[in-house]
Scaffold this motif. Structure first.
Motif, PDB file in Angstrom:
ATOM      1  N   PHE A  95       0.835  -1.202   0.000  1.00  0.00           N
ATOM      2  CA  PHE A  95       0.000   0.000   0.000  1.00  0.00           C
ATOM      3  C   PHE A  95       0.864   1.245   0.000  1.00  0.00           C
ATOM      4  N   TRP A  96       1.944   1.209   0.779  1.00  0.00           N
ATOM      5  CA  TRP A  96       2.910   2.322   0.827  1.00  0.00           C
ATOM      6  C   TRP A  96       3.480   2.573  -0.564  1.00  0.00           C
ATOM      7  N   ARG A  97       3.767   1.492  -1.269  1.00  0.00           N
ATOM      8  CA  ARG A  97       4.291   1.628  -2.622  1.00  0.00           C
ATOM      9  C   ARG A  97       3.243   2.233  -3.559  1.00  0.00           C
ATOM     10  N   GLU A  98       1.983   1.779  -3.427  1.00  0.00           N
ATOM     11  CA  GLU A  98       0.912   2.324  -4.260  1.00  0.00           C
ATOM     12  C   GLU A  98       0.713   3.814  -3.992  1.00  0.00           C
ATOM     13  N   LEU A  99       0.957   4.241  -2.758  1.00  0.00           N
ATOM     14  CA  LEU A  99       0.831   5.652  -2.391  1.00  0.00           C
ATOM     15  C   LEU A  99       2.071   6.459  -2.755  1.00  0.00           C
ATOM     16  N   GLY A 100       3.063   5.794  -3.320  1.00  0.00           N
ATOM     17  CA  GLY A 100       4.302   6.481  -3.670  1.00  0.00           C
ATOM     18  C   GLY A 100       5.069   6.960  -2.457  1.00  0.00           C
ATOM     19  N   GLY A 101       4.847   6.296  -1.324  1.00  0.00           N
ATOM     20  CA  GLY A 101       5.549   6.680  -0.109  1.00  0.00           C
ATOM     21  C   GLY A 101       5.071   7.988   0.482  1.00  0.00           C
ATOM     22  N   SER A 102       3.875   8.432   0.094  1.00  0.00           N
ATOM     23  CA  SER A 102       3.382   9.744   0.549  1.00  0.00           C
ATOM     24  C   SER A 102       2.955   9.742   2.018  1.00  0.00           C
ATOM     25  N   ARG A 103       2.697   8.547   2.572  1.00  0.00           N
ATOM     26  CA  ARG A 103       2.417   8.424   4.006  1.00  0.00           C
ATOM     27  C   ARG A 103       3.542   7.639   4.657  1.00  0.00           C
ATOM     28  N   PRO A 104       3.907   7.963   5.884  1.00  0.00           N
ATOM     29  CA  PRO A 104       4.970   7.202   6.543  1.00  0.00           C
ATOM     30  C   PRO A 104       4.609   5.727   6.643  1.00  0.00           C
ATOM     31  N   LEU A 105       5.555   4.878   6.319  1.00  0.00           N
ATOM     32  CA  LEU A 105       5.321   3.437   6.392  1.00  0.00           C
ATOM     33  C   LEU A 105       4.939   3.018   7.802  1.00  0.00           C
ATOM     34  N   LEU A 106       5.569   3.626   8.789  1.00  0.00           N
ATOM     35  CA  LEU A 106       5.276   3.253  10.170  1.00  0.00           C
ATOM     36  C   LEU A 106       3.815   3.516  10.521  1.00  0.00           C
ATOM     37  N   ASP A 107       3.243   4.601   9.998  1.00  0.00           N
ATOM     38  CA  ASP A 107       1.826   4.885  10.246  1.00  0.00           C
ATOM     39  C   ASP A 107       0.945   3.789   9.652  1.00  0.00           C
ATOM     40  N   LEU A 108       1.308   3.327   8.464  1.00  0.00           N
ATOM     41  CA  LEU A 108       0.517   2.280   7.815  1.00  0.00           C
ATOM     42  C   LEU A 108       0.618   0.961   8.581  1.00  0.00           C
ATOM     43  N   VAL A 109       1.810   0.662   9.100  1.00  0.00           N
ATOM     44  CA  VAL A 109       1.984  -0.572   9.876  1.00  0.00           C
ATOM     45  C   VAL A 109       1.216  -0.474  11.189  1.00  0.00           C
ATOM     46  N   ASP A 110       1.256   0.696  11.819  1.00  0.00           N
ATOM     47  CA  ASP A 110       0.463   0.894  13.043  1.00  0.00           C
ATOM     48  C   ASP A 110      -1.021   0.670  12.761  1.00  0.00           C
ATOM     49  N   GLU A 111      -1.483   1.213  11.645  1.00  0.00           N
ATOM     50  CA  GLU A 111      -2.895   1.077  11.265  1.00  0.00           C
ATOM     51  C   GLU A 111      -3.250  -0.380  10.988  1.00  0.00           C
ATOM     52  N   ALA A 112      -2.353  -1.082  10.280  1.00  0.00           N
ATOM     53  CA  ALA A 112      -2.592  -2.491   9.970  1.00  0.00           C
ATOM     54  C   ALA A 112      -2.626  -3.334  11.240  1.00  0.00           C
ATOM     55  N   ALA A 113      -1.703  -3.056  12.160  1.00  0.00           N
ATOM     56  CA  ALA A 113      -1.650  -3.813  13.409  1.00  0.00           C
ATOM     57  C   ALA A 113      -2.892  -3.558  14.254  1.00  0.00           C
ATOM     58  N   ALA A 114      -3.352  -2.310  14.275  1.00  0.00           N
ATOM     59  CA  ALA A 114      -4.557  -1.982  15.042  1.00  0.00           C
ATOM     60  C   ALA A 114      -5.777  -2.700  14.463  1.00  0.00           C
ATOM     61  N   THR A 115      -5.858  -2.755  13.136  1.00  0.00           N
ATOM     62  CA  THR A 115      -6.964  -3.459  12.481  1.00  0.00           C
ATOM     63  C   THR A 115      -6.898  -4.955  12.771  1.00  0.00           C
ATOM     64  N   LEU A 116      -5.685  -5.482  12.753  1.00  0.00           N
ATOM     65  CA  LEU A 116      -5.491  -6.892  13.062  1.00  0.00           C
ATOM     66  C   LEU A 116      -5.899  -7.190  14.509  1.00  0.00           C
ATOM     67  N   ALA A 117      -5.477  -6.312  15.416  1.00  0.00           N
ATOM     68  CA  ALA A 117      -5.809  -6.506  16.839  1.00  0.00           C
ATOM     69  C   ALA A 117      -7.303  -6.431  17.082  1.00  0.00           C
ATOM     70  N   ALA A 118      -8.014  -5.647  16.246  1.00  0.00           N
ATOM     71  CA  ALA A 118      -9.467  -5.499  16.406  1.00  0.00           C
ATOM     72  C   ALA A 118     -10.223  -6.694  15.810  1.00  0.00           C
ATOM     73  N   GLY A 119      -9.487  -7.625  15.207  1.00  0.00           N
ATOM     74  CA  GLY A 119     -10.134  -8.821  14.694  1.00  0.00           C
ATOM     75  C   GLY A 119     -10.582  -8.716  13.247  1.00  0.00           C
ATOM     76  N   LEU A 120     -10.089  -7.708  12.526  1.00  0.00           N
ATOM     77  CA  LEU A 120     -10.457  -7.530  11.119  1.00  0.00           C
ATOM     78  C   LEU A 120     -11.963  -7.484  10.898  1.00  0.00           C
ATOM     79  N   ALA A 121     -12.636  -6.776  11.804  1.00  0.00           N
ATOM     80  CA  ALA A 121     -14.074  -6.590  11.625  1.00  0.00           C
ATOM     81  C   ALA A 121     -14.344  -5.752  10.384  1.00  0.00           C
ATOM     82  N   ASP A 122     -15.518  -5.913   9.788  1.00  0.00           N
ATOM     83  CA  ASP A 122     -15.884  -5.098   8.624  1.00  0.00           C
ATOM     84  C   ASP A 122     -15.821  -3.631   8.991  1.00  0.00           C
ATOM     85  N   PRO A 123     -15.187  -2.795   8.149  1.00  0.00           N
ATOM     86  CA  PRO A 123     -15.142  -1.355   8.433  1.00  0.00           C
ATOM     87  C   PRO A 123     -16.528  -0.726   8.323  1.00  0.00           C
ATOM     88  N   HIS A 124     -16.761   0.294   9.143  1.00  0.00           N
ATOM     89  CA  HIS A 124     -18.061   0.982   9.116  1.00  0.00           C
ATOM     90  C   HIS A 124     -17.842   2.459   8.803  1.00  0.00           C
TER      91      HIS A 124
END
Length: 202
Positions: free
Chosen positions: A173-202
């Motif tokens: 995703f970072w590559r698709e964004l051309g690195g416009s967002r910090p990779l660490l922010d994306l990993v934090d977001e992915a980990a938080a989503t994983l910790a939440a159980g990958l529930a459907d987004p609302h």
């Protein structure tokens, strides 16, 4: 682990010079249109010196650091030493912050490397195999931190696999964004989503 001496630092630097040269040339010309001799010349060394560091031009693209295995082991050490108050997944993210920040600092190199690997499936397999020998100690570290037994509990292996997938998805995703967002922010977001159980987004 102790700091490397001067000779070891020079070897790490030469490896980095060759790897960045390989990524730059292959990014410009394509993998099939770059030779070992091209990479060596770009880095200012001989082809013989190149083969002291890499078995092939493909490895020069994929292996960004000569001490990649030691870096993986340091991640495991940092996981084991992370604050006890952190959950295991949080500790895994914390242990990677330094490495993720380095990727962000070398954004253009890593964006190009990821593109090359994505365009050449054989490189994907090579990249996946790099740290296969540290999977077992990583699972053991997760098990110890989470109070589980990898021989009888799926959790340590499952968490390592899930986090690896989250990290890979973040990189893509970072590559698709051309690195416009910090990779660490994306990993934090992915980990938080994983910790939440990958529930459907609302």
């Amino acid at each position: 682990m102790s700091a490397p001496g001067l000779r070891e630092r020079k070897k790490l630097e030469t490896h980095r010079t060759l790897s960045t040269a390989a990524v730059r040339l292959v990014g410009e010309r394509g993998l099939d249109h770059v030779t070992v001799e091209d990479i060596a010349a770009e880095a200012g060394v001989s082809a013989r010196t190149f083969f002291n560091y890499f078995a092939s031009k493909e490895d020069a693209v994929v292996i960004a650091h000569a001490d990649h295995r030691e870096r993986s082991l340091r991640l495991i050490e940092r996981l084991a030493a992370a604050e006890p108050a952190l959950g295991t997944l949080e500790a895994m993210v914390a242990s990677m912050r330094e490495d993720l920040a380095e990727i962000d600092e070398n954004r253009d190199e890593w964006l190009t490397r990821i593109r090359i690997i994505k365009e050449n499936p054989g490189l994907t397999l090579r990249a996946m195999s790099l740290n296969s020998d540290v999977v077992e100690p990583a699972v053991a570290a997760i098990a110890k931190r989470s109070g589980t037994d990898p021989a009888t509990d799926l959790y340590p292996s499952l968490l390592l696999s899930a986090f690896g997938s989250a990290l890979n998805a973040s990189l893509m995703f970072w590559r698709e964004l051309g690195g416009s967002r910090p990779l660490l922010d994306l990993v934090d977001e992915a980990a938080a989503t994983l910790a939440a159980g990958l529930a459907d987004p609302h």
